[in-house]
Design an enzyme around this catalytic site. Structure first.
Site, PDB file in Angstrom:
ATOM      1  N   HIS A  12      10.823 -14.402  -3.753  1.00  0.00           N
ATOM      2  CA  HIS A  12      12.257 -14.709  -3.835  1.00  0.00           C
ATOM      3  C   HIS A  12      13.131 -13.449  -3.811  1.00  0.00           C
ATOM      4  CE1 HIS A  12      11.781 -14.852  -8.537  1.00  0.00           C
ATOM      5  NE2 HIS A  12      12.085 -13.622  -8.143  1.00  0.00           N
ATOM      6  N   HIS A 193       5.618  -5.624  -7.122  1.00  0.00           N
ATOM      7  CA  HIS A 193       6.798  -4.774  -7.005  1.00  0.00           C
ATOM      8  C   HIS A 193       7.247  -4.320  -8.387  1.00  0.00           C
ATOM      9  CE1 HIS A 193       8.603  -8.735  -7.853  1.00  0.00           C
ATOM     10  NE2 HIS A 193       9.749  -8.142  -8.141  1.00  0.00           N
TER      11      HIS A 193
END
Length: 429
Positions: A12, A193
């Site tokens: 997302h 990440h």
């Protein structure tokens, strides 16, 4: 009965929304993102999915630290994009499935998941970034979404095992819903990440591949990892992939992976994956037993005369009026409520019925309409009335008669010191 057709995993990152909004589909640097989501879009259309159950985390946009929940379920009829600082995305509201979301809420609480619930909150890129790639350009899609926001940004955070267990309960909840609906569970976030600190920019594609493999074949192994393990392997923010275990828990043991892609263009390894659920649905007997279990706690309360449980249905129906009265905790709002009520009614677009109920101080009518009692005592405090005034009115008695039914004829309210002095001076007769 409702049926879980499969599960979708999708990153997302705001990168996705940026690519969509700036028409990057034909740019070689961005094209793999569109290719991955195109497979998901096609699958949703081909499978005629009615409801997308969207698992995401807000990025401190609509859910701030003044009230930060582990699991908060949307129970509204529509959801709009949030302004995350530079203006909201130009994306239309998406329809919510009220009845199924309420059913899921009751089922998960019965299974001892202490959820929070939300209405009237705009949602950020955690939901709309992938959603806009899945259903945009499909005006014929008449489906709806149910959002589940997971609090993964402020410790303590739910464990991977807790997310997986919630998915198991979610499966029972959806399968016990009586309407024939085709449902897909969409988990968003990740993959690896980190966006803060000196470790900013960390990625680990080997771990991402391992995670996707375990998610398909051995999800129980993923539940044994600590949050620290996820953070070490996938980055601090990459640990949000524990939300994918809600999706996997909602699927059966018999699944088939029909699509998987990953692409690391910049900060986040962007992924899409589809698992089709091949299991037989629960039996009618299992469903009936679970439905009875869901409704056990409040069964029979509707037979108690003069009792009005404040349910999610009543909360949604009377949201506008409850919101209007709740704002009496704001000094300027209550000042206008006393000095210019009609203008205030108009500003909040109260209906003729709602205005009449307030003008007439129809306490019982307000309760029956769907206003919770604790809004009434706020309104009474502003008007200089005591709580026993409300009680007497709802029982169809005058104040003096009601006070005679109490051990002590006390009058009191929730007003502050100045207003409370006014209340104490009221004639108890």
């Amino acid at each position: 009965m409702a049926q879980i057709i499969g599960g979708i995993g999708a990153s997302h990152s705001p990168t996705i929304a940026f690519a969509k909004d700036t028409n990057k589909a034909n740019d070689p640097a961005w094209a793999p993102i569109f290719e991955g989501f195109q497979a998901v879009k096609n699958w949703v259309a081909d499978q005629q999915i009615d409801v997308l159950f969207m698992i995401f985390n807000d990025h401190i946009t609509s859910f701030f630290f003044n009230h930060y929940s582990a699991f908060v379920l949307g129970v509204d009829d529509q959801y709009i994009p949030a302004d995350e600082g530079g203006g909201a995305r130009d994306y239309p509201p998406i329809k919510g499935h009220l009845e199924l979301s309420r059913h899921i809420a009751n089922a998960l609480v019965a299974d001892e998941f202490d959820l929070s619930f939300f209405q009237k909150k705009p949602l950020d890129h955690g939901l709309f970034s992938p959603l806009s790639m899945i259903i945009t350009d499909q005006p014929s899609w008449q489906g709806s979404v149910i959002p589940l926001q997971v609090g993964v940004l402020q410790a303590p955070i739910p464990s991977a095992r807790r997310c997986y267990k919630l998915g198991k309960s979610l499966r029972k909840a959806i399968e016990s819903y009586p309407e024939n609906l085709r449902v897909a569970i969409v988990a968003t976030g990740g993959l690896s990440h980190q966006v803060h600190g000196e470790r900013c920019g960390f990625n680990n594609t080997a771990w991402d591949d391992e995670f996707l493999e375990l998610l398909e074949h051995a999800p129980e192994q993923l539940t044994q990892l600590r949050l620290a393990d996820y953070i070490e392997r996938g980055g601090m923010e990459g640990a949000e992939v524990i939300m994918w275990l809600v999706m996997r828990g909602a699927l059966s043991d018999t699944i088939k992976r029909t699509h998987c892609s990953t692409y690391l263009p910049s900060m986040t390894n962007i992924a899409t994956v589809i698992f089709e659920d091949l299991a037989e649905p629960a039996s009618p007997a299992e469903i009936a037993a679970y439905q009875a279990y869901i409704n056990h706690e409040l069964a029979g309360v509707d037979q108690l005369q003069g009792t009005y449980p404040f349910t999610l249905e009543r909360s949604h129906t009377a949201y506008r009026l409850n919101d209007f009265l709740h704002r009496l905790v704001i000094p300027e709002h209550r000042k206008r409520f006393v000095s210019e009520p009609e203008a205030l009614f108009e500003a909040f677009q109260l209906s003729p019925t709602e205005r009449s109920l307030i003008r007439e101080q129809n306490w019982l009518g307000l309760i029956r309409y769907g206003v919770i009692f604790f809004m009434l005592e706020k309104m009474a405090a502003v008007l200089g009335l005591s709580n026993p005034h409300i009680y007497a009115s709802m029982r169809g008695e005058d104040l003096s008669t009601f006070l005679k039914t109490r051990k002590l004829p006390l009058q009191y309210s929730v007003a502050g010191h100045t207003q409370a002095q006014t209340t104490q001076q009221l004639d108890p007769t």
